[in-house]
Write an enzyme that holds these catalytic residues in place. Structure first.
Site, mmCIF file in Angstrom:
data_model
loop_
_atom_site.group_PDB
_atom_site.id
_atom_site.type_symbol
_atom_site.label_atom_id
_atom_site.label_comp_id
_atom_site.label_asym_id
_atom_site.label_seq_id
_atom_site.Cartn_x
_atom_site.Cartn_y
_atom_site.Cartn_z
ATOM 1 N N GLU A 188 0.840 -1.183 0.000
ATOM 2 C CA GLU A 188 0.000 0.000 0.000
ATOM 3 C C GLU A 188 0.882 1.243 0.000
ATOM 4 O O GLU A 188 1.796 1.367 0.817
ATOM 5 C CB GLU A 188 -0.887 -0.011 1.242
ATOM 6 C CG GLU A 188 -1.896 1.104 1.280
ATOM 7 C CD GLU A 188 -2.784 1.007 2.498
ATOM 8 O OE1 GLU A 188 -3.804 1.700 2.536
ATOM 9 O OE2 GLU A 188 -2.445 0.233 3.414
ATOM 10 N N GLY A 190 1.464 5.316 0.264
ATOM 11 C CA GLY A 190 0.939 6.581 0.745
ATOM 12 C C GLY A 190 1.137 7.715 -0.242
ATOM 13 O O GLY A 190 0.669 8.836 -0.016
ATOM 14 N N ARG A 191 1.826 7.449 -1.367
ATOM 15 C CA ARG A 191 1.976 8.481 -2.402
ATOM 16 C C ARG A 191 0.705 8.631 -3.214
ATOM 17 O O ARG A 191 0.399 9.723 -3.714
ATOM 18 C CB ARG A 191 3.129 8.123 -3.347
ATOM 19 C CG ARG A 191 4.508 8.173 -2.752
ATOM 20 C CD ARG A 191 5.554 8.001 -3.832
ATOM 21 N NE ARG A 191 5.536 9.117 -4.781
ATOM 22 C CZ ARG A 191 6.201 9.115 -5.935
ATOM 23 N NH1 ARG A 191 6.901 8.061 -6.300
ATOM 24 N NH2 ARG A 191 6.151 10.171 -6.729
ATOM 25 N N ARG A 259 2.259 12.424 4.408
ATOM 26 C CA ARG A 259 2.437 11.143 5.107
ATOM 27 C C ARG A 259 3.652 11.135 6.033
ATOM 28 O O ARG A 259 3.791 10.244 6.878
ATOM 29 C CB ARG A 259 2.571 10.003 4.098
ATOM 30 C CG ARG A 259 3.816 10.098 3.228
ATOM 31 C CD ARG A 259 3.961 8.918 2.308
ATOM 32 N NE ARG A 259 5.094 9.087 1.393
ATOM 33 C CZ ARG A 259 5.587 8.121 0.619
ATOM 34 N NH1 ARG A 259 5.048 6.922 0.655
ATOM 35 N NH2 ARG A 259 6.596 8.357 -0.191
ATOM 36 N N ASN A 275 9.365 -18.769 -2.597
ATOM 37 C CA ASN A 275 9.361 -20.226 -2.592
ATOM 38 C C ASN A 275 9.553 -20.717 -1.149
ATOM 39 O O ASN A 275 9.799 -19.936 -0.231
ATOM 40 C CB ASN A 275 10.433 -20.793 -3.529
ATOM 41 C CG ASN A 275 11.838 -20.312 -3.184
ATOM 42 O OD1 ASN A 275 12.144 -20.045 -2.021
ATOM 43 N ND2 ASN A 275 12.697 -20.201 -4.182
ATOM 44 N N ARG A 277 11.918 -22.402 0.259
ATOM 45 C CA ARG A 277 13.240 -22.209 0.856
ATOM 46 C C ARG A 277 13.383 -20.784 1.395
ATOM 47 O O ARG A 277 13.898 -20.564 2.500
ATOM 48 C CB ARG A 277 14.347 -22.482 -0.166
ATOM 49 C CG ARG A 277 15.745 -22.393 0.454
ATOM 50 C CD ARG A 277 16.849 -22.343 -0.569
ATOM 51 N NE ARG A 277 18.135 -22.218 0.085
ATOM 52 C CZ ARG A 277 18.624 -21.072 0.583
ATOM 53 N NH1 ARG A 277 17.909 -19.974 0.495
ATOM 54 N NH2 ARG A 277 19.806 -21.052 1.170
ATOM 55 N N HIS A 281 13.973 -19.567 5.329
ATOM 56 C CA HIS A 281 15.039 -18.662 5.761
ATOM 57 C C HIS A 281 14.445 -17.496 6.555
ATOM 58 O O HIS A 281 14.981 -17.120 7.609
ATOM 59 C CB HIS A 281 15.798 -18.138 4.544
ATOM 60 C CG HIS A 281 16.973 -17.278 4.887
ATOM 61 N ND1 HIS A 281 18.054 -17.729 5.614
ATOM 62 C CD2 HIS A 281 17.234 -15.972 4.623
ATOM 63 C CE1 HIS A 281 18.932 -16.758 5.774
ATOM 64 N NE2 HIS A 281 18.447 -15.672 5.186
ATOM 65 N N ARG A 286 13.108 -14.879 11.907
ATOM 66 C CA ARG A 286 12.066 -14.049 12.498
ATOM 67 C C ARG A 286 11.151 -14.798 13.469
ATOM 68 O O ARG A 286 10.075 -14.321 13.808
ATOM 69 C CB ARG A 286 11.230 -13.399 11.383
ATOM 70 C CG ARG A 286 12.037 -12.430 10.524
ATOM 71 C CD ARG A 286 12.487 -11.223 11.343
ATOM 72 N NE ARG A 286 13.295 -10.308 10.545
ATOM 73 C CZ ARG A 286 14.604 -10.170 10.635
ATOM 74 N NH1 ARG A 286 15.273 -10.926 11.503
ATOM 75 N NH2 ARG A 286 15.251 -9.313 9.884
#
Length: 332
Positions: A188, A190-191, A259, A275, A277, A281, A286
């Site tokens: 998305e 904001g421009r 913004r 994909n 893999r 990763h 995370r």
């Protein structure tokens, strides 16, 4: 939301379907997504249809075949030359026995590649057990599918104001007069559009207090007073920032300038592909898990996104996800 006046074209297909859209609109074809302006007579687009639902096995055929290949590779190692069927307790030569999953794969996919869950079974017992499991499959009804439809005409069709749709996930593909089109942005922006006031406020289970030095810190629970302070402060800051944003827009200031006052707590949306893999990763970096071969210490907010992604992926590719878990959550 308005996205500007654009030149339109009208596509007609062999089945009689018609679509008016801008030249840059994405349309699904047998070769993937293409812009409408790139299509010509003789090309094909994908259109919506239905078909009778096939017998739906408890485990998809392709996945079952992969598990079967792995199981057959263990046969000579796990079955003696003379061995006992664990179901009927009779003795058979190895060639008359099959390795059977004691806990059916359909009931616990995590045990599909666990050799401790394998036991010798004679051909009759193995066939009867497999048939009983497959008798639980779902049958009947219809399924949606996409079919190729030949483009028979492409003509210019004037200029008009065009609009974008903003929808919540997970699906961002639509049928426009029966033709599969795409209505999502990569992210998305904001421009080009006015951003909505949807902001992040930590839930009560979010740990607020950091202890320890960098590289060895941990987060602990916050007090009720700290949670109240966080919620009140964030909401006040968000309201003030969004009011100033709206004030600049009302004064005619460009969206890309206005913004700049919006905080990082503003939710954004995006569409991405990867994909398995690449996803592994991302998840290894995370998410924080005790069984990870390489420790990771992600910020909780990105970890929540990763957890949702992993839950979807585990349903779509359960065998690959099980291998990812088994091998320390490291991408191959």
């Amino acid at each position: 939301m308005e996205s500007g006046v654009k030149r339109l074209i009208k596509l007609t297909t062999a089945s009689g379907k018609q679509l008016r859209c801008s030249k840059d609109h994405a349309i699904l074809t047998p070769d993937g997504w293409r812009k409408a302006g790139e299509l010509a007579v003789g090309d094909s687009v994908m259109t919506g249809g239905t078909a009778a639902r096939p017998s739906e096995a408890l485990v998809p055929p392709s996945l079952r075949r992969g598990i079967g290949v792995w199981t057959s590779m263990q046969r000579n190692r796990l079955i003696d030359e003379l061995d006992v069927c664990y179901l009927c307790s009779r003795t058979f030569p190895r060639e008359a026995l099959e390795l059977d999953h004691v806990v059916p794969v359909a009931l616990d996919l995590g045990k599909a590649l666990d050799e401790k869950n394998l036991a010798p079974a004679c051909e009759d017992c193995h066939a009867a057990k497999s048939a009983a499991e497959q008798s639980l499959a779902t049958r009947g009804g219809k399924v949606a599918l996409a079919k190729a439809d030949l483009v028979t005409a492409v003509v210019e069709d004037g200029e008009e104001m065009t609009y974008d749709l903003a929808v919540e996930g997970p699906w961002h593909n639509f049928l426009a007069n029966g033709i599969v089109v795409h209505n999502s942005y990569n992210e998305e922006s904001g421009r080009y559009r006015e951003l909505e006031p949807v902001f992040y406020v930590p839930a009560e289970e979010r740990k607020l207090v950091q202890q320890g030095r960098p590289g060895r810190y941990e987060f602990v629970e916050g007090t009720a007073e700290q949670h109240e302070t966080v919620t009140a402060s964030m909401e006040a800051a968000y309201r003030e920032a969004y009011d100033r944003y709206q004030e600049m827009l009302a004064a005619g200031v460009a969206r890309e300038v206005a913004r700049a006052v919006l905080p990082v707590g503003l939710f954004s949306s995006m569409y991405a592909t990867c994909n398995s893999r690449s996803l592994m990763h991302f998840l290894s970096l995370r998410t924080k898990r005790e069984n990870s071969a390489v420790p990771s210490f992600p910020q909780r907010e990105i970890e929540m996104v990763a957890e949702q992604m992993e839950a979807q992926w585990a349903q779509l590719m359960p065998l690959t996800h099980a291998a990812f878990e088994k091998h320390g959550r490291v991408a191959p």
